[in-house]
Design an enzyme around this catalytic site. Structure first.
Site, PDB file in Angstrom:
ATOM      1  CB  SER A 292      -6.652   1.708   5.238  1.00 53.20           C
ATOM      2  OG  SER A 292      -5.672   1.753   6.256  1.00 53.20           O
TER       3      SER A 292
ATOM      4  CE  LYS B  40      -6.876   0.459   9.322  1.00 60.45           C
ATOM      5  NZ  LYS B  40      -5.696   1.186   8.783  1.00 60.45           N
TER       6      LYS B  40
ATOM      7  CB  SER C 182      -4.034   4.346   6.734  1.00 61.76           C
ATOM      8  OG  SER C 182      -3.989   3.859   5.414  1.00 61.76           O
TER       9      SER C 182
END
Lengths: 464, 464
Positions: free
Chosen positions: B164, B89, B188
């Site tokens: 996210s 990420k 997330s």
């Protein structure tokens, strides 16, 4: 320099140390019952005008004294606090006693259990005689706003004791009791000790557990002790702390001087707060020879101030949010106004302040440098009149609350152990010398204090 | 029920597990270099429209793959992740790589050191191929606001991935990589895993260290993993965590049923958030037989919501205060608006929320009761169209952000381990089943997940 071992007001314990009392008790020259009766009588009579005590437990104290005497007679000796009458600040829980926090919110509140420090005090054989006046919810360094009225300074009852452990300072200074417990969130043990002319010790954060103490600001709150001398504070601390400082480790410190085992640095008071030059001079004289002088940088001072304010505001507002919503009128207007401001502090500022404490740790290390102990006045001004909120120091107009906290609060932000010892008198009012160390440096801190106190003895010839 | 092991978009790793890939690597049927080349090619070609990756390090990945192959050839085997291509990420630091947090504030930021989890990933032999799209600063569960544009759902590129960890979900679901790291502050990891039809594991708080991860909300942030199956997540978790869960401790769980070793309770989704009944039914079917059903009380739910919002708002505002003051225009307008609101949260509410986490721990214990694992949908709705902020579920108008977080955020408040596994499809879009355990109950959690996955295999006959 006059040694402030006794103010104009003298009680049965004026000029008496715990050592001294302990010797008398063990030699059969007095009893715990007698000491307790002396304390109770002084509190009820001559001491009453000082408003040092809120609630007195005459029956409970007499009973505890009787047990202490029985134990001593039976050869059970609980140590230096055995049989010693003590006052406990009126926001430290005492099982079955009225504990009011100095607030109308808790006017008839009765504690259901002893705070951890009270349980330890009892286990050490001390006799709890009653609760001492606290500034309302400990939320103020002046000691003159409390539901039961202002505590009064034994050196001049028209003046404030300082606070928030106001009654503890007055009670020890007036000789009503030889020992009292206080709490110190930004200076609340050291300020009244200094303004009343006794010794006061705020240990390292958490060293005396705060369980059962009504919080002001949880990460800044410290439980501390007030007594005639630093040595008395050490005896009391050792009975209450998780990790005592053996007295012989203090005894074993050979020398406190510029080249010796304990290096003391003078922290220029004007770098912390505008200081009455007479106060600065008296404290500096009491400190004796030092190894050097340091100044706090203005930006570091500013960060200390902002950090202290943000941490305390956020935590205090959290403690009182429900009362603020439900019964605002029960707060003193000054506390109410401050709480309402505190309640507006944004969370992100609180969290940034908590982060800043890490950075300040590094700044403090740089400030301490080679020194084991920093010395500076405890309070930059003399005890102001009760109710005063503005004054003057070093030629500047100052806010009284800010002045009282100016030298002491940084050491709460960092949780460093700090001690105040009587340094002398100015205009007949006491001045305190503050000594600050690193956590773990308590033996050196007390050795430095002993040096200061012995210097005063030599100078004035008044202390044994 | 269709097994969502492959969406309409299929890449080189679609339908491949880490076990499967590891067997091929060790049997010489493939190499790390080949797997890496497949990943890089898929990311650059067919996968590009998903916007799953932000920055690809083709040279670094090829070099790491070459070393992994050399090691395997030399008999050095780093375990299940050895030679496996992985996405990271875009707010987890990778030394020397551009890591942007999905924000224009960090458009050209290059990390100077590996995050702890990246260092562990490398130590386990994995091949870092690049950074995956994050919702701007991880501050949103939709995954459709990022400086580099929205990530797109492989099942329908007009729909959001959820966030996210948006790109991590898309990349694994599309078979671009078999493994990706994500972070999970309120869901997330689990939300994009569920909406994209893969497995995702948010470990217990702190189980994978967050050092070197750009914070959203420090006491809620968790590092987690996304992969095709729960078993793959377990292998990755064991390589990254301080305290691995030995696979044989999962194997040793005999039975997952109403009377067996792992007791699963069904947490009624409507007691958490209005839920699309097709989603609820699909998840309930996937859960299989359960030992009982529980509901969260409305007042407990409300306390979870308030607590999550206050903790996250305060901590996030603290992270971004300087940027908010200095360059507000660089934030996406939605993030800016939310940050400005977050910055107004009073400190006392934050502190009360932190205290409430203790009380919620007790409520959760009561909710779990006799159950080892609670099962409930991961997200109460299907993946909404990109940009959607309002929708409908269970006959009610709902806010998309609130819906996406509705089932997942309570377990961040408590730091409990929670896993999502594919539960089936509704209207051709994936549904996730969330399984939640107590810290320490990870072996039972993964055993329950395995039961769910094997049930689907039996039902659909598609998984090995």
């Amino acid at each position: 320099m006059t040694t402030p071992s006794a103010g104009p007001f003298t009680g049965p314990f004026t000029g008496r140390t715990l050592d001294d009392l302990g010797r008398d008790l063990r030699a059969g020259r007095t009893t715990a019952a007698e000491l307790t009766a002396l304390a109770l009588d002084a509190i009820a009579t001559g001491g009453a005008e000082l408003n040092a005590f809120v609630t007195v437990d005459a029956a409970g104290a007499a009973e505890a004294a009787r047990r202490a005497d029985e134990e001593l007679a039976a050869g059970i000796d609980r140590g230096p606090l055995h049989g010693i009458p003590a006052g406990v600040k009126d926001l430290i829980m005492i099982a079955g006693m009225r504990v009011t926090m100095g607030s109308r919110h808790f006017a008839s509140h009765v504690a259901d259990a002893d705070a951890a420090c009270v349980a330890r005090l009892r286990r050490a054989g001390a006799v709890v005689v009653g609760t001492t006046t606290t500034h309302e919810f400990a939320y103020g360094p002046t000691g003159d706003r409390s539901a039961g009225g202002a505590a009064r300074n034994p050196w001049d009852p028209s003046r404030m004791t300082g606070g928030s452990s106001a009654g503890s300072g007055a009670a020890v200074a007036a000789g009503l009791v030889p020992l009292a417990l206080g709490t110190d969130t930004g200076g609340s043990v050291r300020i009244p000790a200094a303004l009343c002319g006794v010794a006061g010790f705020k240990p390292a954060y958490g060293a005396i557990p705060a369980d059962g103490v009504f919080p002001l600001s949880r990460t800044l709150d410290h439980v501390g002790v007030l007594a005639a001398t630093a040595s008395c504070c050490l005896l009391a601390y050792d009975a209450l702390a998780d990790s005592p400082v053996p007295v012989d480790s203090v005894d074993s410190v050979d020398s406190v001087d510029s080249v010796g085992e304990v290096r003391v640095g003078w922290l220029e008071p004007d770098s912390l707060f505008p200081t009455d030059p007479r106060v600065a001079g008296t404290a500096r004289s009491a400190a004796g020879p030092v190894a050097g002088e340091v100044r706090m940088a203005p930006e570091v001072l500013e960060l200390f101030r902002e950090t202290y304010l943000a941490v305390q505001s956020g935590e205090t507002a959290a403690v009182h949010a429900d009362r603020l919503a439900a019964a605002p009128g029960l707060f003193d207007p000054e506390a109410l106004d401050r709480l309402r401001q505190a309640a507006e502090l944004p969370a992100w500022r609180y969290l940034r302040a908590m982060e800043a404490r890490q950075a300040l740790e590094e700044h403090a290390e740089a400030l301490f440098g080679p020194y084991d102990v920093l010395a500076t006045p405890t309070v930059p001004i003399l005890a102001p009149p009760i109710g005063a909120r503005e004054s003057e120091a070093g030629g500047e107009r100052i806010q009284v609350r800010a002045a009282l906290l100016g030298m002491t609060s940084p050491w709460n932000v960092l949780g460093r152990p700090a001690l105040t010892v009587p340094a002398g008198l100015v205009d007949g009012l006491p001045v305190g010398l503050q000594l600050i160390a690193r956590p773990g440096g308590e033996a050196r801190l007390f050795a430095a204090a002993r040096q200061v106190e012995s210097g005063q003895d030599r100078g004035a010839g008044l202390r044994a």
